[in-house]
Design a protein around this motif. Sequence first.
Motif, PDB file in Angstrom:
ATOM      1  N   LEU A 381       7.833   5.333  -4.796  1.00 44.80           N
ATOM      2  CA  LEU A 381       6.589   4.822  -4.223  1.00 44.80           C
ATOM      3  C   LEU A 381       6.169   5.635  -3.010  1.00 44.80           C
ATOM      4  O   LEU A 381       4.973   5.869  -2.785  1.00 44.80           O
ATOM      5  N   ASP A 382       7.143   6.063  -2.237  1.00 44.46           N
ATOM      6  CA  ASP A 382       6.847   6.876  -1.057  1.00 44.46           C
ATOM      7  C   ASP A 382       6.229   8.207  -1.466  1.00 44.46           C
ATOM      8  O   ASP A 382       5.237   8.668  -0.874  1.00 44.46           O
ATOM      9  N   LYS A 383       6.781   8.825  -2.494  1.00 44.84           N
ATOM     10  CA  LYS A 383       6.326  10.146  -2.911  1.00 44.84           C
ATOM     11  C   LYS A 383       5.030  10.085  -3.720  1.00 44.84           C
ATOM     12  O   LYS A 383       4.074  10.834  -3.459  1.00 44.84           O
ATOM     13  N   ASN A 384       4.986   9.187  -4.702  1.00 45.63           N
ATOM     14  CA  ASN A 384       3.870   9.175  -5.652  1.00 45.63           C
ATOM     15  C   ASN A 384       2.853   8.071  -5.414  1.00 45.63           C
ATOM     16  O   ASN A 384       1.783   8.080  -6.023  1.00 45.63           O
ATOM     17  N   GLY A 385       3.190   7.112  -4.547  1.00 44.63           N
ATOM     18  CA  GLY A 385       2.285   5.988  -4.352  1.00 44.63           C
ATOM     19  C   GLY A 385       2.250   5.093  -5.581  1.00 44.63           C
ATOM     20  O   GLY A 385       3.136   5.148  -6.443  1.00 44.63           O
ATOM     21  N   VAL A 386       1.235   4.253  -5.671  1.00 43.71           N
ATOM     22  CA  VAL A 386       1.065   3.382  -6.826  1.00 43.71           C
ATOM     23  C   VAL A 386      -0.220   3.762  -7.544  1.00 43.71           C
ATOM     24  O   VAL A 386      -1.182   4.222  -6.933  1.00 43.71           O
ATOM     25  N   THR A 387      -0.221   3.550  -8.831  1.00 42.25           N
ATOM     26  CA  THR A 387      -1.441   3.773  -9.593  1.00 42.25           C
ATOM     27  C   THR A 387      -2.346   2.552  -9.462  1.00 42.25           C
ATOM     28  O   THR A 387      -1.895   1.459  -9.089  1.00 42.25           O
ATOM     29  N   GLN A 388      -3.604   2.731  -9.774  1.00 45.20           N
ATOM     30  CA  GLN A 388      -4.522   1.600  -9.732  1.00 45.20           C
ATOM     31  C   GLN A 388      -4.101   0.531 -10.739  1.00 45.20           C
ATOM     32  O   GLN A 388      -4.240  -0.670 -10.481  1.00 45.20           O
ATOM     33  N   ARG A 437      -7.343  -8.033  -2.242  1.00 49.79           N
ATOM     34  CA  ARG A 437      -8.267  -7.103  -2.906  1.00 49.79           C
ATOM     35  C   ARG A 437      -8.553  -5.877  -2.030  1.00 49.79           C
ATOM     36  O   ARG A 437      -8.859  -4.806  -2.532  1.00 49.79           O
ATOM     37  N   LYS A 438      -8.470  -6.054  -0.710  1.00 47.67           N
ATOM     38  CA  LYS A 438      -8.776  -4.959   0.210  1.00 47.67           C
ATOM     39  C   LYS A 438      -7.667  -3.911   0.263  1.00 47.67           C
ATOM     40  O   LYS A 438      -7.885  -2.808   0.776  1.00 47.67           O
ATOM     41  N   VAL A 439      -6.490  -4.258  -0.221  1.00 47.59           N
ATOM     42  CA  VAL A 439      -5.355  -3.335  -0.137  1.00 47.59           C
ATOM     43  C   VAL A 439      -5.565  -2.181  -1.107  1.00 47.59           C
ATOM     44  O   VAL A 439      -5.724  -2.372  -2.310  1.00 47.59           O
ATOM     45  N   THR A 440      -5.542  -0.979  -0.589  1.00 47.46           N
ATOM     46  CA  THR A 440      -5.735   0.236  -1.386  1.00 47.46           C
ATOM     47  C   THR A 440      -4.398   0.929  -1.628  1.00 47.46           C
ATOM     48  O   THR A 440      -3.400   0.641  -0.934  1.00 47.46           O
ATOM     49  N   PRO A 441      -4.351   1.876  -2.568  1.00 46.33           N
ATOM     50  CA  PRO A 441      -3.117   2.658  -2.740  1.00 46.33           C
ATOM     51  C   PRO A 441      -2.676   3.353  -1.456  1.00 46.33           C
ATOM     52  O   PRO A 441      -1.464   3.472  -1.209  1.00 46.33           O
ATOM     53  N   ASP A 442      -3.616   3.789  -0.629  1.00 43.38           N
ATOM     54  CA  ASP A 442      -3.250   4.435   0.635  1.00 43.38           C
ATOM     55  C   ASP A 442      -2.545   3.451   1.571  1.00 43.38           C
ATOM     56  O   ASP A 442      -1.572   3.817   2.251  1.00 43.38           O
TER      57      ASP A 442
END
Length: 469
Positions: A381-388, A437-442
């Motif tokens: 998760l740190d490296k690739n983040g999460v997908t939508q 809902r406001k939480v983004t992948p960033d």
Amino acid sequence: MLFSYLRILRLRKPLSCFLLALLTTPFVHGQNAAPAPKAPVADFQIPVQYYTLNNGLRVVLSPDHTSPTVTTAVYYNIGFRIEPKDRTGFAHLFEHMMFQGSQNLGKMEFIQLVQKNGGILNGSTRFDFTNYFETLPAHKLETALWAEADRMKGLAITQDNLTNQQGVVKSEVRVNVLNAPYGGFPWLDMPQYANSNWYNAHNFYGDLKDLDAAKLDDVKNFFKTYYAPNNAVLAIVGDFDPAEATGFVEKYFAGIPSAQLPTQPDISEPRQTKEKRATKKDSLANKPALAFAYQMPERNTPEYYAMGLLDQILLQGNDSKLYQALVQKKGYTSNVSGGINYLGNMFNYKGPMLWMGDLIYDSTVPADSVIQELNKAIAELDKNGVTQQQLDLARVKLRSNFYDAVSSGFGRADMLASLALFDNKPDRINTIEDEFRKVTPDVIQRTVREYLRPTNRTLLFIEPAKKAN
């Protein structure tokens, strides 16, 4: 009292004195992944009326006519987090005293009154509050309000009652913690290892010597200090008429005098900068166990809501990353439990909190192998983040658990009372979903890097003394 909507098997032995609770589904501890919706679903609006009596009692009304029942809940702004330093377990001991009689009800008559009218009831002591609730047929609302007001006015505080309940609580400690395999693991143990501030890190079930040390004057002063209307919230949920309920509340509660409340102690935790590790030997356990805990972000921040979603992604349900890694792929364990706030959910606490997980695993498995899988899941998760897609699925799972919780009388009352007690805004129940809902992948990735770093972690190992059969 039984923590009424905890997963009892996971917590193993909660602080309980009456098995009278309506067991409801916890918000953050869902078991199965829900499919993503094909189309947006309109928000469900929960009716909320909120006002304060002249004596400071905050009142939340939420009519719901789908079932001919009504839930009355009283939440006092006192939990074991701020109990006296030389009286560990005192907040819980006092909760027992609230069922020993009041001005017009004798010992155990409160319980009998509710049960004989077809109702259920319970109470519990948590980090930041002590609560009491009853669910009764709708036409018995006045009965419930009269009874709750009667014990808010005054208890039957006698030496006999105190001595009796000291014995009951000490017996609970022995049966539930001292003489049980994995007793207190990790719900009671972990806060003591992970936290630095005594208020967050002491044994809130109570040391036996501290329970013995409680005096009658301690109980009287505790009641006078914390069980006042201006330190409480009254929530009413169910099939009732708001105007009639308001009249009952005024009739029975308005005349109870307020109290001078003490200054709240500092319960903050410093930023953790080094991983902590602890080992606890358990002479009754036959397999090793491991718990991990990370300090949570501050409530109501973007990172706080991101952690709610990360909990779904990493830990909740058979599709979660840790279940897939530790159970499905490696076969180290049959289950991984956990969540935000083992003694409730991510909304019914105020101070510092832990995101925590635990598992019992086979003795042939090195503990480092389990930790390696935890590290890999977080590093990805740190490296690739999460997908939508991952983020959307986490929201669906969370939404399902949320509406399951607030669809019940007690679940809704708990949410409303907690939001009133801690934020003075019970109508936030209708905007919480917007925050997720406001939480983004960033934001998710930023939260992983700050809060799921190894230096923000505590690891607790259970070392068994018995060999598995």
